[in-house]
Scaffold this motif. Structure first.
Motif, PDB file in Angstrom:
ATOM      1  N   THR A   1      12.488 -28.402   5.423  1.00  0.00           N
ATOM      2  CA  THR A   1      13.774 -26.758   5.187  1.00  0.00           C
ATOM      3  C   THR A   1      12.943 -26.575   3.930  1.00  0.00           C
ATOM      4  O   THR A   1      12.726 -26.732   2.666  1.00  0.00           O
ATOM      5  CB  THR A   1      14.961 -28.113   4.351  1.00  0.00           C
ATOM      6  OG1 THR A   1      15.211 -28.271   5.270  1.00  0.00           O
ATOM      7  CG2 THR A   1      15.619 -26.206   3.811  1.00  0.00           C
TER       8      THR A   1
ATOM      9  N   ASN B   1      15.878 -27.090  10.436  1.00  0.00           N
ATOM     10  CA  ASN B   1      16.596 -27.150  12.265  1.00  0.00           C
ATOM     11  C   ASN B   1      17.983 -26.686  13.047  1.00  0.00           C
ATOM     12  O   ASN B   1      17.984 -26.220  13.458  1.00  0.00           O
ATOM     13  CB  ASN B   1      16.951 -29.419  11.779  1.00  0.00           C
ATOM     14  CG  ASN B   1      15.011 -29.570  12.081  1.00  0.00           C
ATOM     15  OD1 ASN B   1      14.248 -29.132  11.519  1.00  0.00           O
ATOM     16  ND2 ASN B   1      14.738 -30.904  11.149  1.00  0.00           N
ATOM     17  N   SER B   2      19.011 -26.356  11.183  1.00  0.00           N
ATOM     18  CA  SER B   2      19.485 -25.359  11.569  1.00  0.00           C
ATOM     19  C   SER B   2      20.142 -24.847  10.716  1.00  0.00           C
ATOM     20  O   SER B   2      19.482 -25.116   9.013  1.00  0.00           O
ATOM     21  CB  SER B   2      20.386 -26.666  11.983  1.00  0.00           C
ATOM     22  OG  SER B   2      21.269 -27.576  10.987  1.00  0.00           O
ATOM     23  N   GLU B   3      20.947 -24.055  11.182  1.00  0.00           N
ATOM     24  CA  GLU B   3      21.495 -22.978   9.823  1.00  0.00           C
ATOM     25  C   GLU B   3      22.514 -23.914   8.897  1.00  0.00           C
ATOM     26  O   GLU B   3      22.501 -24.114   7.502  1.00  0.00           O
ATOM     27  CB  GLU B   3      22.232 -21.715  10.554  1.00  0.00           C
ATOM     28  CG  GLU B   3      23.132 -20.856   9.446  1.00  0.00           C
ATOM     29  CD  GLU B   3      24.637 -19.910   9.894  1.00  0.00           C
ATOM     30  OE1 GLU B   3      24.121 -19.099   9.686  1.00  0.00           O
ATOM     31  OE2 GLU B   3      25.442 -20.801  10.560  1.00  0.00           O
ATOM     32  N   ASP B   4      23.083 -24.793   9.773  1.00  0.00           N
ATOM     33  CA  ASP B   4      24.009 -25.979   8.526  1.00  0.00           C
ATOM     34  C   ASP B   4      23.075 -26.975   7.698  1.00  0.00           C
ATOM     35  O   ASP B   4      23.299 -26.508   6.392  1.00  0.00           O
ATOM     36  CB  ASP B   4      24.720 -26.784   9.243  1.00  0.00           C
ATOM     37  CG  ASP B   4      26.194 -26.385  10.188  1.00  0.00           C
ATOM     38  OD1 ASP B   4      26.339 -25.148   8.964  1.00  0.00           O
ATOM     39  OD2 ASP B   4      26.381 -27.310  11.158  1.00  0.00           O
ATOM     40  N   GLU B   5      22.399 -26.907   8.075  1.00  0.00           N
ATOM     41  CA  GLU B   5      21.094 -28.343   7.263  1.00  0.00           C
ATOM     42  C   GLU B   5      20.663 -26.953   5.894  1.00  0.00           C
ATOM     43  O   GLU B   5      20.669 -27.492   4.725  1.00  0.00           O
ATOM     44  CB  GLU B   5      20.357 -28.409   7.971  1.00  0.00           C
ATOM     45  CG  GLU B   5      19.028 -29.099   6.933  1.00  0.00           C
ATOM     46  CD  GLU B   5      17.543 -29.627   8.382  1.00  0.00           C
ATOM     47  OE1 GLU B   5      16.570 -29.006   7.636  1.00  0.00           O
ATOM     48  OE2 GLU B   5      17.621 -30.336   9.120  1.00  0.00           O
TER      49      GLU B   5
ATOM     50  N   ARG C   1      21.771 -15.632  15.396  1.00  0.00           N
ATOM     51  CA  ARG C   1      22.565 -16.736  15.040  1.00  0.00           C
ATOM     52  C   ARG C   1      22.032 -17.948  14.979  1.00  0.00           C
ATOM     53  O   ARG C   1      21.630 -17.420  16.584  1.00  0.00           O
ATOM     54  CB  ARG C   1      24.276 -16.063  15.183  1.00  0.00           C
ATOM     55  CG  ARG C   1      24.838 -15.167  15.033  1.00  0.00           C
ATOM     56  CD  ARG C   1      26.483 -15.231  15.140  1.00  0.00           C
ATOM     57  NE  ARG C   1      27.212 -14.582  14.989  1.00  0.00           N
ATOM     58  CZ  ARG C   1      28.089 -14.596  13.728  1.00  0.00           C
ATOM     59  NH1 ARG C   1      28.262 -15.214  12.846  1.00  0.00           N
ATOM     60  NH2 ARG C   1      28.085 -13.529  13.720  1.00  0.00           N
ATOM     61  N   TYR C   2      21.669 -18.374  13.941  1.00  0.00           N
ATOM     62  CA  TYR C   2      21.291 -19.734  15.064  1.00  0.00           C
ATOM     63  C   TYR C   2      21.959 -20.742  14.969  1.00  0.00           C
ATOM     64  O   TYR C   2      21.085 -22.136  14.899  1.00  0.00           O
ATOM     65  CB  TYR C   2      20.032 -20.365  13.214  1.00  0.00           C
ATOM     66  CG  TYR C   2      18.889 -18.882  13.360  1.00  0.00           C
ATOM     67  CD1 TYR C   2      18.029 -19.255  13.449  1.00  0.00           C
ATOM     68  CD2 TYR C   2      19.068 -18.057  12.865  1.00  0.00           C
ATOM     69  CE1 TYR C   2      17.102 -18.307  13.981  1.00  0.00           C
ATOM     70  CE2 TYR C   2      18.589 -16.929  12.140  1.00  0.00           C
ATOM     71  CZ  TYR C   2      16.946 -17.153  14.107  1.00  0.00           C
ATOM     72  OH  TYR C   2      16.210 -16.356  13.408  1.00  0.00           O
ATOM     73  N   ALA C   3      23.156 -21.189  14.541  1.00  0.00           N
ATOM     74  CA  ALA C   3      23.885 -22.360  15.136  1.00  0.00           C
ATOM     75  C   ALA C   3      25.354 -21.462  15.214  1.00  0.00           C
ATOM     76  O   ALA C   3      25.714 -20.374  15.382  1.00  0.00           O
ATOM     77  CB  ALA C   3      24.353 -23.133  13.301  1.00  0.00           C
ATOM     78  N   ASP C   4      26.126 -22.499  15.800  1.00  0.00           N
ATOM     79  CA  ASP C   4      26.655 -22.680  17.358  1.00  0.00           C
ATOM     80  C   ASP C   4      28.342 -22.584  15.816  1.00  0.00           C
ATOM     81  O   ASP C   4      28.417 -23.621  16.010  1.00  0.00           O
ATOM     82  CB  ASP C   4      26.753 -22.762  18.307  1.00  0.00           C
ATOM     83  CG  ASP C   4      27.993 -22.556  19.295  1.00  0.00           C
ATOM     84  OD1 ASP C   4      28.557 -20.835  19.033  1.00  0.00           O
ATOM     85  OD2 ASP C   4      28.327 -23.015  20.160  1.00  0.00           O
TER      86      ASP C   4
ATOM     87  N   GLY D   1      27.880 -20.379  13.887  1.00  0.00           N
ATOM     88  CA  GLY D   1      27.123 -19.556  12.642  1.00  0.00           C
ATOM     89  C   GLY D   1      27.506 -18.787  11.787  1.00  0.00           C
ATOM     90  O   GLY D   1      28.888 -17.763  11.750  1.00  0.00           O
TER      91      GLY D   1
ATOM     92  N   TRP E   1      15.069 -17.687   5.801  1.00  0.00           N
ATOM     93  CA  TRP E   1      15.067 -18.562   6.197  1.00  0.00           C
ATOM     94  C   TRP E   1      13.551 -19.407   6.874  1.00  0.00           C
ATOM     95  O   TRP E   1      13.078 -18.007   8.286  1.00  0.00           O
ATOM     96  CB  TRP E   1      15.885 -18.724   7.475  1.00  0.00           C
ATOM     97  CG  TRP E   1      15.997 -20.287   8.598  1.00  0.00           C
ATOM     98  CD1 TRP E   1      14.996 -20.976   8.863  1.00  0.00           C
ATOM     99  CD2 TRP E   1      16.425 -20.168   9.112  1.00  0.00           C
ATOM    100  NE1 TRP E   1      15.254 -21.599   9.433  1.00  0.00           N
ATOM    101  CE2 TRP E   1      16.804 -21.094   9.415  1.00  0.00           C
ATOM    102  CE3 TRP E   1      17.971 -19.520   8.977  1.00  0.00           C
ATOM    103  CZ2 TRP E   1      17.761 -22.451  10.896  1.00  0.00           C
ATOM    104  CZ3 TRP E   1      19.033 -20.202  10.141  1.00  0.00           C
ATOM    105  CH2 TRP E   1      18.344 -21.434  11.224  1.00  0.00           C
TER     106      TRP E   1
END
Length: 171
Positions: A159, A89-93, A3-6, A8, A85
Motif C-alpha cells: 500500500t 489491492n482494494s479501496e477498503d485496504e 470506482r475501485y471497490a464494490d 465503492g 492511490w
C-alpha cells in the motif's frame, strides 16, 4: 468516476496522464486546459509544477496542482486530505491504512492557498467549463486561507499513498 471497490466508498478522479488540478468554482471558466491558442497552455503550466503540489494563478484566485504522478485521487473530508492511490489491492485496504499513512508521513514544506469557496478536482488538460459530469469531484471547502502540505507514505507492504492535507488557517 472510477470506482475501485464494490460498491465503492469514494468517488475517484483520474487523469489521462497529466496532473490533476483543484480549481475554485468561481474561476472555473478561466481555466482553458490544453484548449488554448497561446504557446503555453494552462495544461502546460500545470505540467511544469515541481514537486507534489503547487499553485497556479487562475482569474483572481489560484488553483492547486497535484504534481508528481497522475494517481487516482479522492478527498477525505474527515481528514481534510486528498488521497492519491499509488498502490493497494482494494479501496477498503487503502482506506484502512490512511490513519497509519497520516501518522507516518514525512511532509514536504507547506504552501498557503487562499480559497474563495468550493473547488473542483479534475484533469488539468480539460477546460474548466468541461469539468462537469462524471470525471470531476466537487470539494466543498469553506472560504479562507489553508495550509497545504503533501507527502507519500507506505503504510503497508503493498500500500502506497500520496497525501495532500489541507488545514484551515485563521483569517
Amino acid at each position: 468516476m472510477a470506482r475501485y471497490a464494490d460498491p465503492g466508498a469514494l468517488e475517484w478522479v483520474e487523469s489521462g496522464g497529466g496532473p490533476l488540478i483543484a480549481v475554485p468554482e468561481t474561476v472555473l471558466p478561466f481555466w482553458a486546459g490544453a484548449d488554448s491558442e497561446e504557446l503555453d497552455t494552462d495544461y502546460d503550466r500545470a505540467c511544469e509544477v515541481d514537486g507534489y503540489v503547487g499553485l497556479l494563478p487562475v482569474g483572481d484566485s489560484a488553483a492547486l496542482v497535484f504534481g508528481d504522478e497522475p494517481a487516482s485521487t479522492s478527498y477525505l473530508p474527515d481528514h481534510g486530505t486528498f488521497v492519491r492511490w499509488s498502490a493497494a489491492n482494494s479501496e477498503d485496504e487503502l482506506l484502512a491504512k490512511i490513519p497509519a499513512a497520516l501518522d507516518a508521513a514525512v511532509w514536504a514544506h507547506e504552501i498557503r492557498w487562499n480559497v474563495p469557496g468550493p473547488v473542483v478536482l479534475f484533469d488539468s488538460a480539460w477546460p474548466g467549463g468541461a469539468a462537469e459530469g462524471e470525471e470531476h469531484l466537487r470539494v466543498p471547502l469553506e472560504p479562507g486561507p489553508y495550509a497545504v502540505r503533501a507527502a507519500y507514505a507506505r503504510p503497508g507492504p503493498e500500500t502506497w499513498v500520496g497525501l495532500v492535507q489541507l488545514r484551515r488557517l485563521a483569517d
